[in-house]
Structures are given as structure tokens and as C-alpha cells.
Design a protein around this motif. Structure first.
Motif, PDB file in Angstrom:
ATOM      1  N   ASP A 258       0.562   6.517  -1.871  1.00 29.71           N
ATOM      2  CA  ASP A 258      -0.458   6.703  -2.465  1.00 29.71           C
ATOM      3  C   ASP A 258      -0.622   8.624  -3.093  1.00 29.71           C
ATOM      4  OD1 ASP A 258       0.820   8.423  -0.327  1.00 29.71           O
ATOM      5  OD2 ASP A 258      -0.617   8.585   1.120  1.00 29.71           O
ATOM      6  N   HIS A 265      -3.919   5.446  -7.667  1.00 30.71           N
ATOM      7  CA  HIS A 265      -3.581   4.357  -7.199  1.00 30.71           C
ATOM      8  C   HIS A 265      -4.975   3.907  -6.910  1.00 30.71           C
ATOM      9  CE1 HIS A 265      -4.129   7.259  -4.314  1.00 30.71           C
ATOM     10  NE2 HIS A 265      -4.374   6.004  -2.996  1.00 30.71           N
ATOM     11  N   ARG A 266      -5.892   4.806  -6.714  1.00 31.96           N
ATOM     12  CA  ARG A 266      -7.420   3.921  -6.477  1.00 31.96           C
ATOM     13  C   ARG A 266      -8.010   3.817  -7.995  1.00 31.96           C
ATOM     14  NH1 ARG A 266      -6.637   9.422  -3.827  1.00 31.96           N
ATOM     15  NH2 ARG A 266      -6.654   9.548  -1.869  1.00 31.96           N
ATOM     16  N   ARG A 270      -5.759   0.158  -5.504  1.00 29.92           N
ATOM     17  CA  ARG A 270      -6.907  -0.224  -4.708  1.00 29.92           C
ATOM     18  C   ARG A 270      -8.004  -1.509  -5.587  1.00 29.92           C
ATOM     19  NH1 ARG A 270      -6.359   1.689   0.239  1.00 29.92           N
ATOM     20  NH2 ARG A 270      -5.286   3.350   0.601  1.00 29.92           N
ATOM     21  N   HIS A 273      -6.864  -5.576  -6.115  1.00 25.41           N
ATOM     22  CA  HIS A 273      -6.565  -5.513  -5.219  1.00 25.41           C
ATOM     23  C   HIS A 273      -8.221  -5.722  -4.359  1.00 25.41           C
ATOM     24  CE1 HIS A 273      -6.523  -6.264  -0.596  1.00 25.41           C
ATOM     25  NE2 HIS A 273      -6.825  -4.831  -0.269  1.00 25.41           N
ATOM     26  N   ASP A 274      -9.801  -5.124  -4.628  1.00 18.45           N
ATOM     27  CA  ASP A 274     -10.801  -5.928  -4.418  1.00 18.45           C
ATOM     28  C   ASP A 274     -11.366  -6.835  -5.310  1.00 18.45           C
ATOM     29  OD1 ASP A 274     -10.529  -3.368  -2.711  1.00 18.45           O
ATOM     30  OD2 ASP A 274     -12.195  -1.722  -3.994  1.00 18.45           O
ATOM     31  N   LEU A 281      -2.438  -5.425   0.443  1.00 18.26           N
ATOM     32  CA  LEU A 281      -2.457  -3.899  -0.206  1.00 18.26           C
ATOM     33  C   LEU A 281      -1.847  -3.460   0.954  1.00 18.26           C
ATOM     34  CD1 LEU A 281      -2.681  -1.894  -2.316  1.00 18.26           C
ATOM     35  CD2 LEU A 281      -5.010  -0.803  -1.831  1.00 18.26           C
ATOM     36  N   VAL A 283      -0.456   0.429   0.959  1.00 18.90           N
ATOM     37  CA  VAL A 283      -0.180   1.637   0.714  1.00 18.90           C
ATOM     38  C   VAL A 283       0.746   2.597   1.150  1.00 18.90           C
ATOM     39  CG1 VAL A 283      -1.075   3.925   0.050  1.00 18.90           C
ATOM     40  CG2 VAL A 283      -2.284   1.420   0.152  1.00 18.90           C
TER      41      VAL A 283
END
Length: 312
Positions: A258, A265-266, A270, A273-274, A281, A283
Motif C-alpha cells: 500500500d 496500487h489503487r 485493485r 482485482h475488481d 488480492l 495488500v
């Protein structure tokens, strides 16, 4: 510029070239190949093996080499129950990178999959770190039946504006880039090394074991060309992959820190992963880009969980 200035500049470049050549030769003497050499499709590849069992193949990132994984303790942890194969990707460490060929993630995936098959590892668990995730993704998408599980660590998956990519691509420029990477670029990179490590590992400190990674081999002229070419190719490679992620089949583990200062990473892990309902995932709080050095045990446990049958 006067004639004398040209002479002084030429002499400085010549002195730099000698210094770079001597440092590279010394590094190769002090850090011989850790594993073995093989030739696949006319390309010499360096690889390291450890352990026995189902094979796990590790693919390092941009500007890296086998010692990055070996020093992190990840190889030792995975090799307790599995056969671990680590490649120097083309252009890094002791692997060649002939000019006049494509070294896209797809081309590297095909070459390394052939190399793994030559070693008797036709069906593998695959882990890629950073730029190595692009190679791992192409491997899984092109040879899905040959990939049992996929682990993606600190990856860049979706194209975004990146000024650092433009700046890092200089040594790939023909002629001028070649001149610089045999003279000034390795020396300048040595000066920038401490700051680079802070960016790679931050917010965590650089672990002591990273000293085992030979800086002079990382900054060798061929490695600098490979790194620059891959920097230039990163955004187009991610763009080409974006519409194909839904074609991934099988278990996917996405690992990210993070505090990563290299990739967001967002917007990357992420988001992927979505997009993938079958993915997990992980983190890692307080970790930066080099998650395999900062949390090798947690990553090993997560990877090994991927290798077990669903009913286990």
C-alpha cells in the motif's frame, strides 16, 4: 565549442568507458553465474533451480536479475516444497538480448516458456514481479493450459501517464543511447542508486540482504539497454493487455504494497482485482514496490496456497 573542449570531452568519455568496462569485468569476476546456462532459439539464458516438486517459475522486474529473488528469501521458502526456477530475463545478468529481435512481453513469454519446457517444466505455477508481471500475463494468456496458477506482484496493468518512463528510456535511443550507456549512464546511475532504493523500498527501509544484489551487474551496459527498452515498452504493453485480462483462466493472486512509490496500487492492482472475479488480492501494509524482500514469508504462504487443490 573549441577544438580543445572537444578533445577534453572525448578524453572524459574514453576514461568513463574504461571505468565502466573495468567495473563490469570486476563484477562478473566477483559474481559468476549462480545457476546454469542454456540456449533456446539462439538466445543464451541463465537460470537457477532449487528444490523439487511442482515447478514455480519466478520472473523478475525491470533492471533486475536472479539475485533479486535469491537474496529475498522467497526462493528458499518456496523451494522447501516445490521446484523453483528463476530466469535472468533477456538482457539481464547472464542472459543475452540480441538486437534485431522483439523483446516484448509476448516474445519473452514464448522464449521462457520454451526454456521451462526444455527443463521439464511444461505446467508451472508462475510468479512475476513488476515488469515481469507483463511477461507472466502473456505467458498465461498464450499458454493457459501450461499455467497452473498466476501470482502478480507490484505490477503495472493499465496505461497511465508516466514521466519517469520517458526519462528512463534514454539508453534505448540508437547511437546516442549506446554511447551514454557505455560511458556516463552507469556512473550517473551509481550516484542515483541510494535515491532509487528509497523509492523502490519506501516507506520501509532497504533490507540488509539487498546488498547481495550486484549493483555493477544491474548497471552493466547491456542491462541498461534492456531496462531502457522495457521502460519505453511498458505503457504500450499494458495497453495491449488491457482488453485481454478477462480471458485469464485459473487462480490469480495479486500482491501489492500500500506504500508502493513506483505504481499506484489503487489504480493498478485493485483495479485488476475488481476486473477478475477469480482473483485474490493481498495488500501488504507499509510495504513498497519490493514486496518480495519486505514480506517474503507472507508472499510464499499465499503462493503456496495457490498451488494446493481447491479441496485441500
Amino acid at each position: 565549442m573549441s577544438r580543445r573542449a572537444y578533445v577534453v570531452a572525448a578524453a572524459a568519455l574514453a576514461a568513463s568507458a574504461v571505468a565502466v568496462a573495468l567495473r563490469t569485468r570486476e563484477a562478473r569476476s566477483q559474481h559468476p553465474p549462480l545457476g546454469r546456462l542454456m540456449e533456446v532459439d539462439g538466445v543464451r539464458l541463465h537460470y537457477l533451480e532449487a528444490g523439487s516438486g511442482e515447478p514455480i517459475v519466478l520472473l523478475h522486474g525491470n533492471g533486475s536479475l536472479i539475485q533479486d529473488f535469491a537474496a529475498s528469501d522467497l526462493v528458499r521458502l518456496l523451494a522447501q516444497t516445490h521446484r523453483v526456477i528463476v530466469f535472468d530475463r533477456p538482457g539481464y545478468g547472464y542472459s543475452d538480448r540480441p538486437r534485431g529481435r522483439s523483446w516484448s512481453p509476448a516474445a519473452q513469454a514464448e522464449l521462457l516458456a520454451k526454456a521451462a519446457a526444455r527443463l521439464g517444466a511444461e505446467r508451472v505455477h508462475l510468479l512475476g514481479h513488476s515488469w515481469g508481471t507483463l511477461v507472466a500475463l502473456e505467458w498465461a494468456l498464450r499458454r493457459g493450459d501450461g499455467v497452473r496458477s498466476l501470482t502478480l506482484a507490484s505490477g503495472y496493468y493499465f496505461p497511465t501517464p508516466r514521466l519517469d518512463v520517458v526519462l528512463a528510456s534514454g539508453p534505448a535511443v540508437p547511437l546516442l543511447g549506446d554511447l551514454m550507456r557505455f560511458t556516463l549512464t552507469p556512473l550517473l546511475a551509481r550516484l542515483a542508486w541510494p535515491g532509487l532504493l528509497r523509492k523502490l523500498f519506501g516507506p520501509a527501509p532497504t533490507p540488509k540482504q539487498f546488498r547481495e544484489v550486484p549493483r555493477a551487474l544491474v548497471l552493466a551496459p547491456l542491462a541498461l539497454r534492456a531496462s531502457a527498452e522495457e521502460s519505453a515498452a511498458m505503457i504500450p504493453a499494458a495497453s495491449a493487455l488491457t482488453e485481454r485480462y478477462r480471458d485469464l483462466d485459473g487462480p490469480v493472486l495479486i500482491v501489492t504494497g500500500d506504500g508502493d512509490r513506483i505504481v499506484d496500487h489503487r489504480r493498478q492492482s485493485r483495479r485488476l482485482h475488481d476486473l477478475l472475479p477469480q482473483s485474490r488480492l493481498l495488500v501488504l501494509e507499509g510495504s513498497g514496490h519490493m514486496v518480495h524482500h519486505l514480506e517474503p514469508r507472507r508472499i510464499a504462504e499465499a503462493v503456496l496456497a495457490q498451488t494446493r487443490p481447491a479441496s485441500a
